[in-house]
Design a protein around this motif. Sequence first.
Motif, mmCIF file in Angstrom:
data_model
loop_
_atom_site.group_PDB
_atom_site.id
_atom_site.type_symbol
_atom_site.label_atom_id
_atom_site.label_comp_id
_atom_site.label_asym_id
_atom_site.label_seq_id
_atom_site.Cartn_x
_atom_site.Cartn_y
_atom_site.Cartn_z
ATOM 1 N N GLU A 177 -6.986 -3.471 -5.316
ATOM 2 C CA GLU A 177 -6.484 -2.717 -4.166
ATOM 3 C C GLU A 177 -7.385 -2.907 -2.946
ATOM 4 O O GLU A 177 -6.896 -3.032 -1.812
ATOM 5 C CB GLU A 177 -6.376 -1.232 -4.517
ATOM 6 C CG GLU A 177 -5.194 -0.906 -5.409
ATOM 7 C CD GLU A 177 -5.170 0.532 -5.875
ATOM 8 O OE1 GLU A 177 -4.099 0.998 -6.302
ATOM 9 O OE2 GLU A 177 -6.228 1.203 -5.824
ATOM 10 N N SER A 222 -0.156 8.165 -2.592
ATOM 11 C CA SER A 222 -1.343 7.707 -3.296
ATOM 12 C C SER A 222 -1.213 6.238 -3.647
ATOM 13 O O SER A 222 -0.120 5.703 -3.707
ATOM 14 C CB SER A 222 -1.529 8.491 -4.608
ATOM 15 O OG SER A 222 -1.406 9.871 -4.399
ATOM 16 N N THR A 223 -2.350 5.611 -3.892
ATOM 17 C CA THR A 223 -2.319 4.258 -4.444
ATOM 18 C C THR A 223 -2.125 4.382 -5.941
ATOM 19 O O THR A 223 -2.329 5.452 -6.522
ATOM 20 C CB THR A 223 -3.626 3.512 -4.154
ATOM 21 O OG1 THR A 223 -4.699 4.206 -4.790
ATOM 22 C CG2 THR A 223 -3.886 3.402 -2.657
ATOM 23 N N GLU A 240 -8.655 -0.921 -8.936
ATOM 24 C CA GLU A 240 -9.263 -0.445 -7.695
ATOM 25 C C GLU A 240 -9.858 -1.601 -6.893
ATOM 26 O O GLU A 240 -9.742 -1.639 -5.657
ATOM 27 C CB GLU A 240 -10.343 0.596 -8.014
ATOM 28 C CG GLU A 240 -9.771 1.915 -8.486
ATOM 29 C CD GLU A 240 -10.827 2.880 -8.977
ATOM 30 O OE1 GLU A 240 -10.562 4.101 -8.951
ATOM 31 O OE2 GLU A 240 -11.918 2.426 -9.380
ATOM 32 N N LEU A 281 0.256 -6.229 -4.973
ATOM 33 C CA LEU A 281 -1.016 -6.177 -4.253
ATOM 34 C C LEU A 281 -1.548 -7.568 -3.907
ATOM 35 O O LEU A 281 -2.424 -7.712 -3.048
ATOM 36 C CB LEU A 281 -2.053 -5.425 -5.091
ATOM 37 C CG LEU A 281 -1.837 -3.914 -5.252
ATOM 38 C CD1 LEU A 281 -2.756 -3.357 -6.318
ATOM 39 C CD2 LEU A 281 -2.036 -3.193 -3.933
ATOM 40 N N ASP A 309 3.372 -3.579 -9.878
ATOM 41 C CA ASP A 309 2.696 -3.033 -8.696
ATOM 42 C C ASP A 309 1.427 -3.820 -8.380
ATOM 43 O O ASP A 309 1.112 -4.055 -7.215
ATOM 44 C CB ASP A 309 2.368 -1.552 -8.915
ATOM 45 C CG ASP A 309 3.607 -0.664 -8.860
ATOM 46 O OD1 ASP A 309 4.644 -1.132 -8.351
ATOM 47 O OD2 ASP A 309 3.545 0.484 -9.330
ATOM 48 N N PHE A 327 2.748 3.230 -5.740
ATOM 49 C CA PHE A 327 2.309 4.279 -6.649
ATOM 50 C C PHE A 327 3.361 4.585 -7.689
ATOM 51 O O PHE A 327 3.327 5.613 -8.340
ATOM 52 C CB PHE A 327 1.962 5.552 -5.857
ATOM 53 C CG PHE A 327 3.044 5.985 -4.916
ATOM 54 C CD1 PHE A 327 3.013 5.557 -3.599
ATOM 55 C CD2 PHE A 327 4.084 6.773 -5.348
ATOM 56 C CE1 PHE A 327 4.004 5.950 -2.725
ATOM 57 C CE2 PHE A 327 5.068 7.156 -4.479
ATOM 58 C CZ PHE A 327 5.034 6.755 -3.159
ATOM 59 N N ARG A 347 -6.162 -4.515 0.462
ATOM 60 C CA ARG A 347 -6.243 -3.727 1.697
ATOM 61 C C ARG A 347 -6.995 -4.491 2.794
ATOM 62 O O ARG A 347 -6.569 -4.550 3.952
ATOM 63 C CB ARG A 347 -6.924 -2.391 1.412
ATOM 64 C CG ARG A 347 -7.002 -1.448 2.602
ATOM 65 C CD ARG A 347 -7.333 -0.037 2.153
ATOM 66 N NE ARG A 347 -8.538 0.006 1.328
ATOM 67 C CZ ARG A 347 -8.553 0.284 0.032
ATOM 68 N NH1 ARG A 347 -7.402 0.509 -0.611
ATOM 69 N NH2 ARG A 347 -9.684 0.331 -0.639
ATOM 70 N N PHE A 398 0.799 -1.216 0.000
ATOM 71 C CA PHE A 398 0.000 0.000 0.000
ATOM 72 C C PHE A 398 0.829 1.263 0.000
ATOM 73 O O PHE A 398 0.390 2.300 0.441
ATOM 74 C CB PHE A 398 -0.983 -0.028 1.185
ATOM 75 C CG PHE A 398 -1.945 -1.126 0.973
ATOM 76 C CD1 PHE A 398 -1.825 -2.299 1.682
ATOM 77 C CD2 PHE A 398 -2.896 -1.044 -0.016
ATOM 78 C CE1 PHE A 398 -2.677 -3.345 1.441
ATOM 79 C CE2 PHE A 398 -3.741 -2.084 -0.251
ATOM 80 C CZ PHE A 398 -3.643 -3.243 0.478
#
Length: 347
Positions: free
Chosen positions: A107, A59-60, A104, A328, A324, A8, A111, A5
């Motif tokens: 993510e 930022s993500t 999104e 995740l 990236d 970016f 998270r 997290f």
Amino acid sequence: MTGAFGVFSTISTAVQSTGKTVISGGLDALEFIGKKTMDVIAEGDPGFKRTKDLMHRNSTLSQVLREAKEKEEQWTTNEVTMETDKKTHYGLLFDEFQGLSHLEALEMLSRESEVKVKSILNSLSGEELETLKLELEHLKEAFSLAEFSEEEEEEKKEDDDFTKEITELFSQLHVSSKPEKLARARNTAYEWIRTSLEKPLEEKEEGEKQLEGETTEQINKNSIEDIHAFAIRSLAELTACSIELFHKTAALVLHGRKQEVTAIERSRTLSQMTVVLCKELSSLSKEFTTCLTTAGVREKADVLNPLITAVFLEASNSASYIQDAFQLLLPVLEISLIENKTELPEA
């Protein structure tokens, strides 16, 4: 690499070591993608400064891409040639292929998994905690991106069947989804390249028979513009399809039933898959720039070079986004390992 997290980065890194390349999401995958320098890009692409500015914000990755997309939309709205400009804006194309939505969603799953892992670790103590920490450390080691030799890549290039390779890797994950959409996007790009490589040669022969060079110049100009536009579109589509696969994999791992494969085995497979995807982006970008060079043989350097640089830049960015997105997946695999070990009920 950054944690799941703090993800970016919009430029990726390739670290050279004794003839090997270790992909390690960070800064400057142009060593990996096209041997271009940051100085050339900074001079040739005004957007590079914007990319570096975005990198330093907390930022993500999806927030960075969404902001870039919104800026591109605002910019193109003020242009007379809006539809033409949109064809070469990576952010808009990436969103058009649902890349942003899948990123999104990935993510969010990542998270939620990270929070869950921390909660479980906080609830343990003593030997049980130390044992779990050690297992999670082994998982992280398996999750690291593998090395590959560029020389080996060249030797295998003619024999490699991307569709077969990516399908075989995906089957090792033991999830119900398949990479058909990704393979189709890749194959479409290569078919377009093969067709367009034949076209400039025919145009050149026609041009030699013409008394006026202006018509030939216009044909070539349109050709390199079309190739550049399709290159950016193909890179955006391939990246969006890759992130969609990662998102679906995460969802299926979290909500699947009894595991037929361990989290560590899935980590190794996903690592190999990420390397294959990044190598494919490298190969595709080189094919497109070869195509541009062939079609733009009569163009001046100040017309052709910015297009070639733009393709390498977006290929570099694409490799970074995929790396990236790969990061995740780590919290997802961590909770998968824990739930399988402790037989926790599904959330």
